[in-house]
Write a protein that holds these residues in place. Structure first.
Motif, PDB file in Angstrom:
ATOM      1  N   GLN A   1       0.730  -1.212   0.028  1.00 41.91           N
ATOM      2  CA  GLN A   1      -0.163   0.119   0.095  1.00 41.91           C
ATOM      3  C   GLN A   1       0.875   1.227   0.009  1.00 41.91           C
ATOM      4  O   GLN A   1       1.698   1.140   0.517  1.00 41.91           O
ATOM      5  N   LEU A   2       0.533   2.167  -0.899  1.00 39.67           N
ATOM      6  CA  LEU A   2       1.171   3.449  -0.929  1.00 39.67           C
ATOM      7  C   LEU A   2       0.279   4.409  -0.214  1.00 39.67           C
ATOM      8  O   LEU A   2      -0.707   4.630  -0.534  1.00 39.67           O
ATOM      9  N   PHE A   3       0.991   5.335   0.696  1.00 42.04           N
ATOM     10  CA  PHE A   3       0.217   6.437   1.118  1.00 42.04           C
ATOM     11  C   PHE A   3       0.525   7.644   0.637  1.00 42.04           C
ATOM     12  O   PHE A   3       1.703   8.135   0.238  1.00 42.04           O
ATOM     13  N   ARG A   4      -0.412   8.709   0.676  1.00 42.11           N
ATOM     14  CA  ARG A   4      -0.339  10.057   0.321  1.00 42.11           C
ATOM     15  C   ARG A   4      -0.228  10.928   1.642  1.00 42.11           C
ATOM     16  O   ARG A   4      -1.013  10.765   2.319  1.00 42.11           O
ATOM     17  N   LEU A   5       0.813  11.769   1.745  1.00 36.78           N
ATOM     18  CA  LEU A   5       0.844  12.575   3.011  1.00 36.78           C
ATOM     19  C   LEU A   5      -0.065  13.614   2.755  1.00 36.78           C
ATOM     20  O   LEU A   5       0.333  14.879   1.820  1.00 36.78           O
ATOM     21  N   LYS A   6      -1.109  13.901   3.273  1.00 35.77           N
ATOM     22  CA  LYS A   6      -1.871  15.001   3.259  1.00 35.77           C
ATOM     23  C   LYS A   6      -1.371  16.454   3.671  1.00 35.77           C
ATOM     24  O   LYS A   6      -0.629  16.596   4.225  1.00 35.77           O
ATOM     25  N   GLY A   7      -1.502  17.223   2.729  1.00 31.35           N
ATOM     26  CA  GLY A   7      -1.078  18.580   2.610  1.00 31.35           C
ATOM     27  C   GLY A   7       0.498  18.782   2.261  1.00 31.35           C
ATOM     28  O   GLY A   7       1.144  19.782   2.168  1.00 31.35           O
ATOM     29  N   ALA A   8       1.137  17.802   2.004  1.00 37.19           N
ATOM     30  CA  ALA A   8       2.241  17.641   1.604  1.00 37.19           C
ATOM     31  C   ALA A   8       2.618  17.723  -0.035  1.00 37.19           C
ATOM     32  O   ALA A   8       1.546  17.655  -0.679  1.00 37.19           O
ATOM     33  N   PRO A   9       3.562  18.263  -0.480  1.00 39.95           N
ATOM     34  CA  PRO A   9       3.790  18.495  -1.876  1.00 39.95           C
ATOM     35  C   PRO A   9       3.662  17.230  -2.547  1.00 39.95           C
ATOM     36  O   PRO A   9       4.019  16.242  -2.268  1.00 39.95           O
ATOM     37  N   ASP A  10       2.985  17.359  -3.791  1.00 40.45           N
ATOM     38  CA  ASP A  10       2.704  16.245  -4.742  1.00 40.45           C
ATOM     39  C   ASP A  10       3.798  15.696  -4.961  1.00 40.45           C
ATOM     40  O   ASP A  10       3.945  14.185  -5.386  1.00 40.45           O
ATOM     41  N   ASP A  11       5.083  16.066  -5.273  1.00 43.47           N
ATOM     42  CA  ASP A  11       6.187  15.394  -5.821  1.00 43.47           C
ATOM     43  C   ASP A  11       6.846  14.439  -4.438  1.00 43.47           C
ATOM     44  O   ASP A  11       7.404  13.226  -4.778  1.00 43.47           O
ATOM     45  N   ILE A  12       6.240  14.622  -3.335  1.00 41.73           N
ATOM     46  CA  ILE A  12       6.547  13.676  -2.433  1.00 41.73           C
ATOM     47  C   ILE A  12       5.871  12.190  -2.424  1.00 41.73           C
ATOM     48  O   ILE A  12       6.418  11.094  -2.346  1.00 41.73           O
ATOM     49  N   TYR A  13       4.592  12.403  -2.838  1.00 39.70           N
ATOM     50  CA  TYR A  13       3.689  11.365  -3.325  1.00 39.70           C
ATOM     51  C   TYR A  13       4.593  10.626  -4.492  1.00 39.70           C
ATOM     52  O   TYR A  13       4.775   9.376  -4.721  1.00 39.70           O
ATOM     53  N   LYS A  14       4.604  11.375  -5.541  1.00 38.98           N
ATOM     54  CA  LYS A  14       5.411  10.756  -6.626  1.00 38.98           C
ATOM     55  C   LYS A  14       6.616   9.926  -6.442  1.00 38.98           C
ATOM     56  O   LYS A  14       7.155   8.903  -7.106  1.00 38.98           O
ATOM     57  N   ARG A  15       7.530  10.704  -5.671  1.00 39.44           N
ATOM     58  CA  ARG A  15       8.697   9.766  -5.157  1.00 39.44           C
ATOM     59  C   ARG A  15       8.563   8.613  -4.607  1.00 39.44           C
ATOM     60  O   ARG A  15       9.123   7.728  -4.991  1.00 39.44           O
ATOM     61  N   GLY A  16       7.397   8.539  -3.762  1.00 44.58           N
ATOM     62  CA  GLY A  16       6.973   7.225  -3.225  1.00 44.58           C
ATOM     63  C   GLY A  16       6.764   6.431  -3.988  1.00 44.58           C
ATOM     64  O   GLY A  16       6.844   5.270  -3.992  1.00 44.58           O
ATOM     65  N   LEU A  17       5.614   6.844  -5.192  1.00 40.89           N
ATOM     66  CA  LEU A  17       5.175   5.843  -6.149  1.00 40.89           C
ATOM     67  C   LEU A  17       6.592   5.409  -6.867  1.00 40.89           C
ATOM     68  O   LEU A  17       6.482   4.067  -7.254  1.00 40.89           O
ATOM     69  N   MET A  18       7.462   6.257  -7.145  1.00 39.57           N
ATOM     70  CA  MET A  18       8.759   5.497  -7.776  1.00 39.57           C
ATOM     71  C   MET A  18       9.311   4.541  -7.134  1.00 39.57           C
ATOM     72  O   MET A  18       9.624   3.682  -7.694  1.00 39.57           O
ATOM     73  N   TYR A  19       9.469   4.656  -5.665  1.00 34.01           N
ATOM     74  CA  TYR A  19      10.166   3.707  -4.960  1.00 34.01           C
ATOM     75  C   TYR A  19       9.238   2.424  -4.822  1.00 34.01           C
ATOM     76  O   TYR A  19      10.048   1.372  -4.985  1.00 34.01           O
ATOM     77  N   ALA A  20       7.968   2.519  -4.706  1.00 32.33           N
ATOM     78  CA  ALA A  20       7.011   1.206  -4.886  1.00 32.33           C
ATOM     79  C   ALA A  20       7.550   0.483  -6.176  1.00 32.33           C
ATOM     80  O   ALA A  20       7.488  -0.662  -6.081  1.00 32.33           O
ATOM     81  N   ASN A  21       7.644   1.205  -7.260  1.00 26.23           N
ATOM     82  CA  ASN A  21       7.767   0.581  -8.333  1.00 26.23           C
ATOM     83  C   ASN A  21       9.058   0.036  -8.596  1.00 26.23           C
ATOM     84  O   ASN A  21       9.192  -1.284  -9.255  1.00 26.23           O
ATOM     85  N   LEU A  22      10.101   0.762  -8.311  1.00 23.75           N
ATOM     86  CA  LEU A  22      11.441   0.128  -8.369  1.00 23.75           C
ATOM     87  C   LEU A  22      11.866  -1.118  -7.229  1.00 23.75           C
ATOM     88  O   LEU A  22      12.518  -1.852  -7.879  1.00 23.75           O
TER      89      LEU A  22
END
Length: 463
Positions: free
Chosen positions: A340-361
């Protein structure tokens, strides 16, 4: 064979365990009863069921359960079973049940909290013992459900510690994950990766803090990352994440390994995604946290660098890249993992994208890293079926662990302390009867003796 508590205890030594704990179907059955029937297990995040009627199905040990948002906005966890013929009320997955659950077999209906609502052709039930108010005719709830900062846990035993007591110091990993949001809240974002592993569930938990395997098992991926970086003339984060597994033994020896009661623990982070001073994504994240919490707390939040945390029986949160590998045992040699990947509410969207990158890799079925682990997990499962030996070694730095409040810390980052600690918890759950005391039945108001799964097994005199 059937096992006495003495026989189960003998399978775990201070520095080794017998291979049957990974291969014997009877031991697996007992684990589902005595560990998953007693411990607090992560069910899901309440953001997965935001509206009344929303539901999400999962496994609680060997039990199919439903996490649902009730009409009263509370989150309930129900066994996925109609009391009429025993059919699963909803198919595996997620959805919205509307205002009630309706069994697809004979159309019995139930309120979102599981209570019996209606049955068709009730005249056929008149003059029988059928009583719609009796719990036998409702969907059964799991004995206890608690939520901590949106993370929903359930316990099939009516007795034992509450959630916070069970989690102990590892609760700080959930705190750090949530605190990385400037509003202190996270939500499950998008779908999730699902991976089947041909191995016993405990192997994955041990591997999460096994620092000795990284530069051996993952050689192909970090060598490829270094070759690609050489072609680029730089080491971008996408490659650095894989390159980290190739650090020499001296690097791993310096890492901190913490082991807590009930099998929990965490491993110090092996790298930071970027420094505040040089990485624009981290700097933007820091600015939002500084505005919300102040400079000191913002620095403390981002400075808490944990790689893999372990909530024993549930899985592994990764606070820096905001994800949770949920580990579900299915058979003695088959384990289902949901990432499961989480979005940090209120944080920059790039933080979510970086987490998504890590999950994929790292965590996806198509990653360059996870297949290495799955391969060796399977080899462990197959090798332990042979007559090549009886015991599994956990000797590294045995006897050197330092006690701390709520657990121990390793003196060397390549210690097998985490494995020893997990089996200390395993032994406790498998051999104690603490959780099987007579329980006060919530439904009838009479004392009822319950098994570890929460099922009533004999009447008792009311206190």
């Amino acid at each position: 064979m059937s096992y006495s508590n003495e026989q189960l205890s003998a399978l775990v030594r201070g520095d080794s365990v017998h291979k049957s704990v990974y291969t014997d179907p009877e031991i697996f059955r007992l684990e589902m009863e005595r560990i998953y029937g007693r411990a607090w297990i992560y069910i899901g995040h309440d953001s997965q069921v935001p509206n009344p009627g929303d539901y999400h199905t999962t496994l609680l040990g060997g039990q199919d359960v439903i996490m649902v948002r009730g009409s009263d906005k509370k989150v309930y966890v129900l066994y996925n079973r109609c009391p009429h013929k025993g059919a699963k009320v909803v198919a595996d997955g997620c959805g919205n049940a509307g205002k009630f659950f309706r069994c697809p077999y004979h159309a019995w209906t139930f309120k979102l909290d599981g209570q019996h609502l209606a049955a068709p052709m009730k005249n056929g039930l008149e003059n029988t013992c059928f009583d719609p108010k009796h719990p036998d005719f409702s969907m059964r709830r799991v004995a206890r459900v608690e939520s901590y900062r949106g993370f929903v846990f359930a316990c099939q035993s009516a007795h034992g510690p509450d959630l916070k007591e069970f989690l102990g110091p590892i609760i700080t990993s959930i705190d750090n994950l949530c605190d990385r949001s400037p509003v202190g809240e996270v939500e499950v974002a998008g779908g999730s990766f699902k991976v089947w592993q041909p191995s016993n569930w405990k192997v994955f938990y041990e591997n999460l803090h096994d620092t000795m395997h990284a530069n051996v098992t993952h050689e192909s991926s970090y060598v490829a990352a270094r070759e690609q970086a050489e072609d680029y003339g730089s080491m971008p984060l996408e490659l650095h994440i894989m390159d980290g597994n190739g650090e020499p033994y001296g690097f791993w020896e310096k890492l901190d390994l913490y082991a807590f009661d009930n099998g929990h623990g965490y491993m110090e982070g092996i790298f930071n995604p970027g420094a505040i001073e040089t990485d624009p994504i981290t700097k933007a994240h820091y600015e939002t946290l500084k505005e919300a919490y102040g400079e000191e707390k913002a620095l403390n939040i981002l400075g808490e660098n944990r790689h893999n945390s372990i909530i024993y029986g549930s899985g592994s949160p990764h606070t820096v890249f905001q994800q949770f590998r949920v580990i579900r045992p299915v058979a003695v040699d088959r384990t289902h993992v949901e990432i499961q990947l989480f979005r940090l509410k209120g944080a920059p969207d790039d933080i979510y994208k970086r987490g998504l990158m890590y999950a994929n890799l790292i965590n996806s079925p198509s990653s360059n890293v996870m297949p290495d682990d799955i391969e060796v997990y399977g080899r462990c499962q197959e090798g332990n079926k042979t007559k090549g030996g009886e015991w599994i070694s956990m000797h590294r730095y045995d006897g050197t662990d330092k006690p701390i409040e709520g657990g121990m810390v390793a003196t060397n980052g390549t210690s097998e302390l985490p494995m020893r600690n997990q089996f200390r918890a395993w032994k406790h759950f498998m051999t104690t009867s603490l959780y099987d005391a007579p329980a006060q039945s919530e439904d009838s108001g009479k004392a009822t003796v319950r098994s570890a799964s929460g099922e009533p097994i004999a009447p008792a005199t009311q206190a």
